[in-house]
Design an enzyme around this catalytic site. Structure first.
Site, PDB file in Angstrom:
ATOM      1  N   LYS A  98       5.398  -3.087 -10.820  1.00 17.90           N
ATOM      2  CA  LYS A  98       4.276  -3.640 -10.331  1.00 17.90           C
ATOM      3  C   LYS A  98       3.371  -2.775  -9.124  1.00 17.90           C
ATOM      4  O   LYS A  98       2.705  -3.233  -9.620  1.00 17.90           O
ATOM      5  CB  LYS A  98       4.378  -5.252 -10.871  1.00 17.90           C
ATOM      6  CG  LYS A  98       2.927  -5.643 -10.034  1.00 17.90           C
ATOM      7  CD  LYS A  98       2.366  -5.768 -10.953  1.00 17.90           C
ATOM      8  CE  LYS A  98       1.297  -6.480 -11.135  1.00 17.90           C
ATOM      9  NZ  LYS A  98       0.039  -7.319 -10.034  1.00 17.90           N
ATOM     10  N   ASN A 156      -0.258  -1.432  -8.649  1.00 12.56           N
ATOM     11  CA  ASN A 156      -1.389  -1.662  -7.590  1.00 12.56           C
ATOM     12  C   ASN A 156      -1.477  -1.030  -6.502  1.00 12.56           C
ATOM     13  O   ASN A 156      -2.594  -0.442  -6.203  1.00 12.56           O
ATOM     14  CB  ASN A 156      -0.473  -2.876  -7.060  1.00 12.56           C
ATOM     15  CG  ASN A 156      -0.473  -4.220  -7.370  1.00 12.56           C
ATOM     16  OD1 ASN A 156      -0.975  -4.487  -8.806  1.00 12.56           O
ATOM     17  ND2 ASN A 156      -0.413  -5.472  -7.027  1.00 12.56           N
TER      18      ASN A 156
HETATM   19  C1  6PG Z   1      -3.315  -7.701 -10.666  1.00 14.45           C
HETATM   20  C2  6PG Z   1      -3.548  -7.428  -9.510  1.00 14.45           C
HETATM   21  C3  6PG Z   1      -2.998  -8.590  -8.929  1.00 14.45           C
HETATM   22  C4  6PG Z   1      -3.504  -8.528  -7.376  1.00 14.45           C
HETATM   23  C5  6PG Z   1      -3.238  -7.958  -6.334  1.00 14.45           C
HETATM   24  C6  6PG Z   1      -4.147  -7.660  -5.865  1.00 14.45           C
HETATM   25  O1  6PG Z   1      -2.381  -6.153 -11.768  1.00 14.45           O
HETATM   26  O2  6PG Z   1      -3.390  -8.878 -11.614  1.00 14.45           O
HETATM   27  O3  6PG Z   1      -3.391  -6.047  -8.921  1.00 14.45           O
HETATM   28  O4  6PG Z   1      -1.493  -8.637  -9.050  1.00 14.45           O
HETATM   29  O5  6PG Z   1      -4.890  -9.082  -7.770  1.00 14.45           O
HETATM   30  O6  6PG Z   1      -1.841  -8.411  -6.097  1.00 14.45           O
HETATM   31  O7  6PG Z   1      -3.503  -7.032  -4.305  1.00 14.45           O
HETATM   32  P1  6PG Z   1      -4.841  -6.768  -3.340  1.00 14.45           P
HETATM   33  O8  6PG Z   1      -4.641  -8.199  -2.938  1.00 14.45           O
HETATM   34  O9  6PG Z   1      -3.709  -6.420  -2.555  1.00 14.45           O
HETATM   35  O10 6PG Z   1      -5.489  -6.294  -3.109  1.00 14.45           O
END
Ligand code: 6PG
Length: 630
Positions: A350, A354
């Site tokens: 995961k 990201n």
């Molecule tokens: C997802 C997103 C989610 C979240 C991120 C944003 O896959 O649904 O990635 O996990 O929106 O953590 O990360 P940042 O705040 O670091 O951009």
């Protein structure tokens, strides 16, 4: 199966009334503990003196025997104050699995009033304080508020005893709420818990249940013990809690209430090493711990996210029916949820998801900014991007970017009102650190992260802009090249991301299935796209996409466009870090003779680190200077 229900609480909480009513409802015998006190105890209490441990010892022993005897019959309800943990241990000794404690909980003032209204009872209201002083509130009992009427209390007890939920969820934030609704919509009997924080988080679970008809069968709690008791064993509990300290605090409260074999699923963005450490710690207590990455944001969680679970495979199999049912489905109708591997591999995958997301977002940001610098307004840019969407570049992030660019506030585009400072929650950083530690040049993820960091220095940027910024930069590059360059840069980003997964898989012995990971990323998650679909077949054959003939074909076609994009952005003084890194990477990886021979020589010069040669096998050191250091 016969059970003994011990209705407990301080004197005056209504144990006898509720116990009798409960026994009538369950059609089993009722025993009032007060009737078993020896004469000397009754006298002591009537004299206004509280009982101590030794006074209660025989009495507890007798009630214990009563419970044992009841278990070979139909069971029973026993009303007994059972104020201390060790009294409860004595009562349930050796029959723990068949004894349920029901704690009638209430405010001291309310109970005092009720006691004062009670006539001819040996227990005087004056003794209430000593009862509260002695009381050690039970952690594992079913808690019932005495503010309910006796009938309501019994209904709540019967309901809790008979209908157990098959899964529970803790943490009703945005993602937790959506997952609850998703589970309920799929027909699962769920329990939901959110903590109670005076004036801050109150009645969250109950209010949430009331607001959504699909939750009418769900159970809502702000009492952790009752939540835990409402679950079928082995319990399956999903945690949607902020990673780090808040998660550990929740685990500290939850774990003592669990039993061997119960399974916790951490659905947050936890660091994979923390997940592994928690797994090891909990395994020693017989508790299973699945670290499941969940992607898709609020809507994905509601309609079907992509789920990346890691941990013990047998524990996963027990929660698979829930996770695979609520997950998004791929083009063939298969769940976008698949066992990733042992330890914290699910959370690692995961995290890299990201990381790829960061670079995908940054590339779109650069496309937008370059097009803006070519004179197009947000609507015109959205139109360009919309055409890309139908020309094989479809992705969720492209789709939302188009919508964002079209959003207006009055006459003005909303995007023009949004401050140009981007935050982050850490997974981009973790991806970059992992790349660095594993020796994988995931340069686009790193650049995207640093681009966010640079954006955060707004004031410094403004200061420097007043010195360096020339007239508005003009970007000159045709949109066809931009499109091709964007397509190629995305491929490079995905190549790097999957290389990173492959490296981690080898380093930690996870045996990750890259094609399967790509498959579960084709729907539900933030980086779902047509490209992800395209990468599944190559990933079945190679860990290195960059060397796959199909990918090479794409790179060969698009590379000159990527170069034009980079050249034009440099000419216009526009930072385009991810485009540039994509090109740098292709240039550097695609060269047989790199400049690193000079690095070897420099290291050998100042540190005698030795070097290898083209023309001879072995390790060499040269005395580079004629002067002797000695
Ligand atoms: C997802 C997103 C989610 C979240 C991120 C944003 O896959 O649904 O990635 O996990 O929106 O953590 O990360 P940042 O705040 O670091 O951009």
């Amino acid at each position: 199966k016969a059970n003994v229900f011990i209705v407990m609480g301080v004197s005056g909480s209504g144990k006898s009334t509720v116990g009798q009513l409960l026994a009538d409802t369950l059609e089993i015998p009722f025993f009032d503990g007060d009737d078993f006190h020896p004469e000397r105890n009754l006298k002591k209490m009537s004299d206004g003196l509280p009982l101590d441990d030794s006074d209660r010892a025989d009495w507890l022993q007798e009630l214990h025997q009563l419970a044992q005897a009841a278990l070979v019959q139909k069971g029973a309800v026993i009303a007994c104050s059972a104020l201390k943990a060790n009294y409860r241990d004595q009562l349930s000794q050796s029959i723990e699995d068949a004894v349920d404690f029901i704690f009638l909980e209430g405010d001291e003032e309310l109970i005092r009033k009720r006691m004062e209204a009670r006539k001819n009872h040996f227990m005087s209201p004056a003794l209430l304080k000593s009862q509260f002083d002695t009381l050690e509130p039970p952690e594992k009992a079913l808690n019932i508020s005495i503010e309910l009427s006796p009938q309501e209390m019994v209904s709540a007890i019967v309901d809790a005893l008979h209908q157990k939920s098959s899964i529970g969820l803790i943490g009703l934030g945005v993602m937790g709420k959506s997952l609850c609704r998703n589970l309920a919509r799929h027909g699962f009997q769920i329990s939901m818990f959110n903590r109670h924080l005076q004036d801050v988080e109150e009645h969250i679970a109950v209010d949430f249940k009331a607001a959504h008809p699909e939750l009418n069968k769900a159970k809502a709690f702000d009492h952790l013990g009752n939540f835990v008791r409402s679950l079928e064993r082995p319990r399956k509990i999903m945690l949607m809690i902020k990673a780090g300290k808040p998660l550990d605090q929740t685990l500290d409260r939850l774990v003592p209430l669990l039993d061997e074999g119960d399974i916790i699923i951490d659905g947050g963005n936890s660091h994979f090493k923390d997940t592994h450490a928690r797994q090891k710690k909990l395994a020693s207590q017989g508790i299973e711990y699945i670290g499941a990455g969940i992607s898709g944001g609020e809507e994905g969680a509601l309609k079907g996210p992509s789920i990346m679970p890691g941990g013990d495979i047998e524990a996963y199999q027990q929660v698979a029916p829930f996770l695979e049912t609520i997950a998004a489905k791929d083009l063939n109708g298969n769940a976008c949820c698949s066992y990733i591997g042992p330890e914290g591999s699910g959370h690692f995958v995961k995290t890299i998801h990201n990381g790829i997301e960061y670079a995908e977002m940054q590339l779109l940001v650069e496309v937008y900014f370059l097009l803006r610098a070519s004179g197009k307004n947000p609507d015109e840019i959205a139109a360009v991007l919309a055409s890309w969407q139908t020309e094989g570049l479809d992705s969720f992030l492209l789709e939302i970017t188009i919508e964002i660019l079209r959003k207006k506030e009055g006459e003005a585009w909303l995007i023009d009102k949004i401050l140009d400072k981007a935050g982050n929650k850490g997974t981009g950083n973790w991806s970059t650190v992992a790349a660095s530690q594993l020796g994988i040049p995931a340069t686009m993820i790193a650049s995207a992260l640093f681009a966010r960091y640079i954006s955060s220095f707004k004031e410094k940027r403004m200061q420097l802009a007043s010195i360096f910024e020339e007239e508005a930069p003009v970007f000159e590059c045709n949109t066809q090249d931009l499109r091709e360059g964007y397509a190629i840069a995305r491929i490079v980003n995905h190549c790097q991301g999957f290389e990173l997964l492959a490296a981690a898989s080898h380093e930690y012995n996870w045996s990750l299935h890259l094609a399967e990971i790509a498959r579960i990323w084709t729907n539900g998650c933030i980086i779902r796209s047509g490209l992800m679909e395209m990468l599944i077949p190559p990933l079945k054959h190679t860990e290195s996409l960059l060397l796959h003939p199909e990918i090479i074909e794409h790179l060969k076609i698009g590379r000159s466009s990527l170069k034009k994009v980079v050249l034009s952005s440099v000419a216009a003084n526009i930072a385009s870090p991810c485009f540039q890194e994509a090109l740098n990477y292709l240039n550097a990886m695609g060269t047989s003779t790199s400049a690193a021979s000079l690095i070897q020589a420099q290291r050998d010069y100042f540190g005698a680190h030795t070097y290898q040669r083209h023309d001879q096998v072995g390790t060499f050191h040269t005395k580079w200077k004629n002067t002797n250091h000695d």
